[in-house]
Enzyme design. Sequence first.
Site, short mmCIF file in Angstrom:
data_model
loop_
_atom_site.label_atom_id
_atom_site.label_comp_id
_atom_site.label_asym_id
_atom_site.label_seq_id
_atom_site.Cartn_x
_atom_site.Cartn_y
_atom_site.Cartn_z
N THR A 19 0.81 -1.23 0.00
CA THR A 19 0.00 0.00 0.00
C THR A 19 0.85 1.28 0.00
OG1 THR A 19 -1.63 1.27 1.22
CG2 THR A 19 -0.16 -0.09 2.54
N THR A 66 -9.34 -1.94 1.78
CA THR A 66 -8.95 -2.32 0.43
C THR A 66 -9.36 -3.77 0.16
OG1 THR A 66 -7.19 -2.23 -1.20
CG2 THR A 66 -6.53 -2.93 1.00
N LYS A 70 -13.98 -4.47 0.41
CA LYS A 70 -14.73 -3.22 0.17
C LYS A 70 -16.25 -3.40 0.18
CE LYS A 70 -11.07 -0.85 -2.35
NZ LYS A 70 -10.72 0.01 -3.50
N THR A 156 -17.22 -9.14 -22.57
CA THR A 156 -18.43 -9.94 -22.34
C THR A 156 -19.61 -8.98 -22.34
OG1 THR A 156 -17.04 -11.28 -20.89
CG2 THR A 156 -19.41 -11.71 -20.81
N LYS A 159 -22.21 -8.72 -19.37
CA LYS A 159 -21.83 -8.00 -18.14
C LYS A 159 -22.09 -6.50 -18.28
CE LYS A 159 -18.04 -9.06 -15.70
NZ LYS A 159 -16.66 -9.60 -15.52
N TYR A 228 -2.05 2.57 -12.69
CA TYR A 228 -0.90 3.47 -12.51
C TYR A 228 0.43 2.72 -12.49
CZ TYR A 228 -1.67 1.96 -7.71
OH TYR A 228 -1.86 1.19 -6.58
N GLY A 249 -3.77 6.43 -13.26
CA GLY A 249 -4.62 6.39 -12.08
C GLY A 249 -3.96 6.81 -10.78
#
Length: 287
Positions: A19, A66, A70, A156, A159, A228, A249
């Site tokens: 993290t 995380t 979540k 897909t 989805k 990222y 990101g």
Amino acid sequence: MIDGKTRTCGLIGNPVEHTMSPAIHNTLATRRGHNLVYVPFLVEEGQVDTAVKGAYALNVLGMNVTVPYKSEVTKSLVEVDELAAQIGAVNTLVRVADGYKGYNTDMLGLYRAMLEDGVQIEGEEIVLLGAGGAARAVAYLCASKGAVKVYMLNRTLEKAQEVAAEVNQAVGKEIIVPMLLTDYEKLPDKQFLAIQGTSVGLAPHDDEVVIADEAFYQKIHTGYDLIYRPFNTRFMQLVKEAGGEAYNGLKMLLYQGIIAYELWNEVEITKEDAQAAYEKMKEAMGL
Ligand code: ATR
């Protein structure tokens, strides 16, 4: 200095070793002169509720959550913010009377990162690549922030159809248009903001990209990759080669942390402090 008045914040997840949140929060605390430490808490499967209740009992000021907790964590909260409830995922817990209130600062962070970069959602037609957990959250964000249309392209189709039906129903408008990924040629002849929300191109698969055709990128004025790592994804490279602006990101990750910090401490973080935290994150990434 850690003393009797030090407040604790932390991250629960599994794994937590990689993290960058401690780099963000401890940098902000130092710069703001807040007596606060932020630490990782590895929580084993089945222990989330115990961890959240225990954190409250230990007077922990705030928590991040995380992978893989979540969604599960929402069951242990006394209140959930509206956007987080729609998305069904919480990454920030704010201490209130009797427990924690949950927020999704991942999406609020993406929104703030975009504002900082001068990228607009309101009034835009957007191409969203993917229909997994991350892309679904982005679809809710776009719908709630006034996007006119979101073409959701996924490998897909079913989805994308499911997510579109759900989000459109939640906002009461036909904003999300589900499409098969390979049908990108059928996109209207316009200029789009594109948000890359699939896991394709994530390190160590740096060379992979969900659409490689140059013709697609001719339609993209701005590309936002949620990835990222690597810092400059193949998707971003293709956007830039076609003349567009591209972002990764990492700022989204920065601002999800900054918004959490602001909620916990009831402060506003300045651009200078945000920049300092961003530099620390890049350092932590070895950049
Ligand atoms: P996350 O939580 O990161 O969103 P996820 O829910 O597993 O992860 O979603 C992964 C997304 O990447 C999905 O949109 C997935 O497409 P499918 O729904 O068709 O599985 C997309 N994805 C993963 N690998 C892909 C590939 N090789 N080509 C195209 N799309 C891919």
